[in-house]
Design a protein around this motif. Structure first.
Motif, PDB file in Angstrom:
ATOM      1  N   HIS A  40     -38.274 -15.123 -44.110  1.00  0.00           N
ATOM      2  CA  HIS A  40     -37.054 -14.882 -43.337  1.00  0.00           C
ATOM      3  C   HIS A  40     -37.204 -15.287 -41.879  1.00  0.00           C
ATOM      4  O   HIS A  40     -36.604 -14.677 -40.997  1.00  0.00           O
ATOM      5  CB  HIS A  40     -36.617 -13.412 -43.422  1.00  0.00           C
ATOM      6  N   LEU A 113     -27.585 -14.219 -39.251  1.00  0.00           N
ATOM      7  CA  LEU A 113     -26.423 -13.740 -40.000  1.00  0.00           C
ATOM      8  C   LEU A 113     -25.598 -14.906 -40.535  1.00  0.00           C
ATOM      9  O   LEU A 113     -25.186 -14.899 -41.702  1.00  0.00           O
ATOM     10  CB  LEU A 113     -25.569 -12.853 -39.096  1.00  0.00           C
ATOM     11  N   ALA A 114     -25.368 -15.920 -39.698  1.00  0.00           N
ATOM     12  CA  ALA A 114     -24.567 -17.072 -40.118  1.00  0.00           C
ATOM     13  C   ALA A 114     -25.239 -17.854 -41.241  1.00  0.00           C
ATOM     14  O   ALA A 114     -24.558 -18.421 -42.103  1.00  0.00           O
ATOM     15  CB  ALA A 114     -24.319 -17.991 -38.918  1.00  0.00           C
ATOM     16  N   CYS A 115     -26.569 -17.865 -41.239  1.00  0.00           N
ATOM     17  CA  CYS A 115     -27.317 -18.593 -42.275  1.00  0.00           C
ATOM     18  C   CYS A 115     -27.566 -17.749 -43.522  1.00  0.00           C
ATOM     19  O   CYS A 115     -28.220 -18.225 -44.467  1.00  0.00           O
ATOM     20  CB  CYS A 115     -28.652 -19.077 -41.709  1.00  0.00           C
ATOM     21  N   SER A 116     -27.089 -16.509 -43.521  1.00  0.00           N
ATOM     22  CA  SER A 116     -27.258 -15.596 -44.660  1.00  0.00           C
ATOM     23  C   SER A 116     -28.720 -15.420 -45.046  1.00  0.00           C
ATOM     24  O   SER A 116     -29.068 -15.351 -46.235  1.00  0.00           O
ATOM     25  CB  SER A 116     -26.449 -16.097 -45.871  1.00  0.00           C
ATOM     26  N   VAL A 117     -29.572 -15.354 -44.027  1.00  0.00           N
ATOM     27  CA  VAL A 117     -31.003 -15.193 -44.266  1.00  0.00           C
ATOM     28  C   VAL A 117     -31.340 -13.767 -44.668  1.00  0.00           C
ATOM     29  O   VAL A 117     -32.210 -13.535 -45.514  1.00  0.00           O
ATOM     30  CB  VAL A 117     -31.791 -15.593 -42.999  1.00  0.00           C
ATOM     31  N   LEU A 118     -30.657 -12.792 -44.068  1.00  0.00           N
ATOM     32  CA  LEU A 118     -30.912 -11.377 -44.321  1.00  0.00           C
ATOM     33  C   LEU A 118     -29.602 -10.639 -44.557  1.00  0.00           C
ATOM     34  O   LEU A 118     -28.576 -10.997 -43.969  1.00  0.00           O
ATOM     35  CB  LEU A 118     -31.621 -10.744 -43.112  1.00  0.00           C
ATOM     36  N   PRO A 119     -29.630  -9.603 -45.385  1.00  0.00           N
ATOM     37  CA  PRO A 119     -28.447  -8.754 -45.486  1.00  0.00           C
ATOM     38  C   PRO A 119     -28.201  -8.021 -44.170  1.00  0.00           C
ATOM     39  O   PRO A 119     -29.138  -7.810 -43.377  1.00  0.00           O
ATOM     40  CB  PRO A 119     -28.797  -7.781 -46.615  1.00  0.00           C
ATOM     41  N   LEU A 120     -26.978  -7.634 -43.932  1.00  0.00           N
ATOM     42  CA  LEU A 120     -26.598  -7.051 -42.654  1.00  0.00           C
ATOM     43  C   LEU A 120     -27.418  -5.813 -42.318  1.00  0.00           C
ATOM     44  O   LEU A 120     -27.810  -5.613 -41.158  1.00  0.00           O
ATOM     45  CB  LEU A 120     -25.100  -6.711 -42.652  1.00  0.00           C
ATOM     46  N   LEU A 123     -30.930  -6.861 -41.236  1.00  0.00           N
ATOM     47  CA  LEU A 123     -30.808  -7.560 -39.963  1.00  0.00           C
ATOM     48  C   LEU A 123     -30.559  -6.572 -38.827  1.00  0.00           C
ATOM     49  O   LEU A 123     -31.121  -6.720 -37.733  1.00  0.00           O
ATOM     50  CB  LEU A 123     -29.674  -8.580 -40.019  1.00  0.00           C
TER      51      LEU A 123
END
Length: 384
Positions: A40, A113-120, A123
């Motif tokens: 991540h 967040l924009a790259c959807s690397v981690l859930p909110l 993050l």
């Protein structure tokens, strides 16, 4: 820290920028594809990374820039602590560190967040850890661990100022040096099997995060810088030269153990001795420049000043934001090498714009708030 004294060590600002550049190319050219796919970090925001196997030999050593930062901090922070109250020192450090940390943490979190690397949810936890320099990660950006280590060093200097010992630092440096000699001697003895199972465990832990962030295995770098400052000020030079030498040797061993657990050595078969050599040569060259006041006059000074302003924002922007820009370059069809150059150039430009147009205003506002809070008179007790 007077303006004249700052100019005398302007070469440190240039070395600091070179160290930041080394870290940036370590991230963009090496870690962007060599990092574990589930980490991540930078590889995740790059998206579809390009490998640079031909660059492993030099790019995988760029993390040594962090150890160079630590040496510079030992010199500069001891220098800036002179003739300051504990509250002034604390305000100065928070004002220097916090605005850029907060700004680029927000930027990195937005990219993750924009790259959807981690859930909110995850993050959000990492975001809060980063904003307050929480000592236990993970954070939004992996670079935060070095700021935690710096904060521990600042706390130690703060205590010394409160105890009125900052002007009598030699006994402290002697004690720290003695610890470092004994610690690394025990590590090497453990490596050789002399201390049995406990020795093997100590050797295995020598490069662990816990020992690094608490300065147990990294204080030798700060001690090198602090001893160099004492020599620079011509304070008991023979003693501090000896302390510099002993801590320098300890730092060489520390760098070896850090290198042994690095990605380049552990996964790509590189030798840890390269990192040891790079750190050692860079530190000796830097020390020679400082002691000879190289770059203290002429047109070099404005360049060094700008280099100093660029360094910290560049260090914070190059991993997550830099990785995102690198990924955009790949997706836009740029050749891999050109994509790296463009991403590195944009990171440098953005860091410069932030330093010149935003950071100083944020620092001035935060400094005003902190000074008001620290110097506000205590409320008077009301009589019954």
């Amino acid at each position: 820290m007077t303006g004249g004294r700052t100019r005398e060590v302007s070469s440190l600002d240039v070395m600091r920028l070179l160290a930041a550049q080394a870290v940036m190319f370590y991230h963009l050219v090496f870690l962007s594809w060599a990092e574990s796919a589930g980490s991540h970090g930078i590889r995740a925001v790059v998206g579809n990374p390009m490998a640079f196997p031909q660059a492993v030999a030099w790019a995988s050593v760029g993390w040594v820039g962090v150890q160079i930062f630590f040496v510079i901090s030992g010199f500069v922070i001891l220098m800036s602590a002179q003739n300051k109250s504990a509250s002034d020192f604390l305000i100065g450090r928070v004002t220097r560190i916090a605005p850029a940390l907060w700004f680029f943490t927000v930027l990195s979190a937005a990219i993750v967040l924009a790259c959807s690397v981690l859930p909110l949810g995850e993050l959000s936890v990492r975001f809060l850890r980063s904003m307050v320099l929480f000592p236990v990660g993970p954070w939004v950006d992996g670079a935060v661990w070095t700021l935690v280590a710096e904060a521990v060093f600042y706390a130690a200097v703060f205590v010394l100022i409160r105890m009125d010992m900052i002007g009598r630092i030699t006994p402290v440096l002697v004690a720290v040096t003695l610890f470092n000699v004994l610690f690394w001697a025990a590590v090497l003895a453990g490596e050789a099997g002399i201390l049995g199972e406990a020795g093997h465990r100590l050797a295995g832990a020598a490069s662990s995060y816990k020992l690094r962030v608490t300065l147990i295995s990294t204080n030798c770098y700060f001690a090198v810088g602090a001893s160099l400052y004492q020599i620079f000020m011509r304070r008991n030079v023979p003693v501090h030269a000896a302390l510099f030498g002993l801590n320098f040797l300890a730092a060489l061993v520390s760098t070896f153990y850090a290198a042994r657990s690095s990605v380049g050595v552990a996964q790509f078969g590189q030798t840890p001795l390269v990192a040891v050599g790079v750190w050692g040569v860079a530190t000796l060259v830097m020390s020679g420049c400082v002691l000879r006041r190289i770059g203290s006059k002429g047109s070099f000074v404005p360049f060094a000043t700008m280099a100093g302003l660029l360094t910290y924002p560049l260090y914070l922007i190059n991993q997550i934001t830099g990785g995102f820009l690198l990924g955009l370059g790949y997706r836009s069809g740029l050749a891999p090498v050109l994509a790296v150059i463009v991403a590195a150039g944009l990171c440098t430009v953005f860091a410069g714009l932030f330093a010149l147009l935003i950071e100083r205003r944020l620092q001035a506002g935060l400094s005003k708030i902190l000074k008001h809070q620290f110097r506000r008179p205590a409320p008077a007790l009301q009589e019954a």
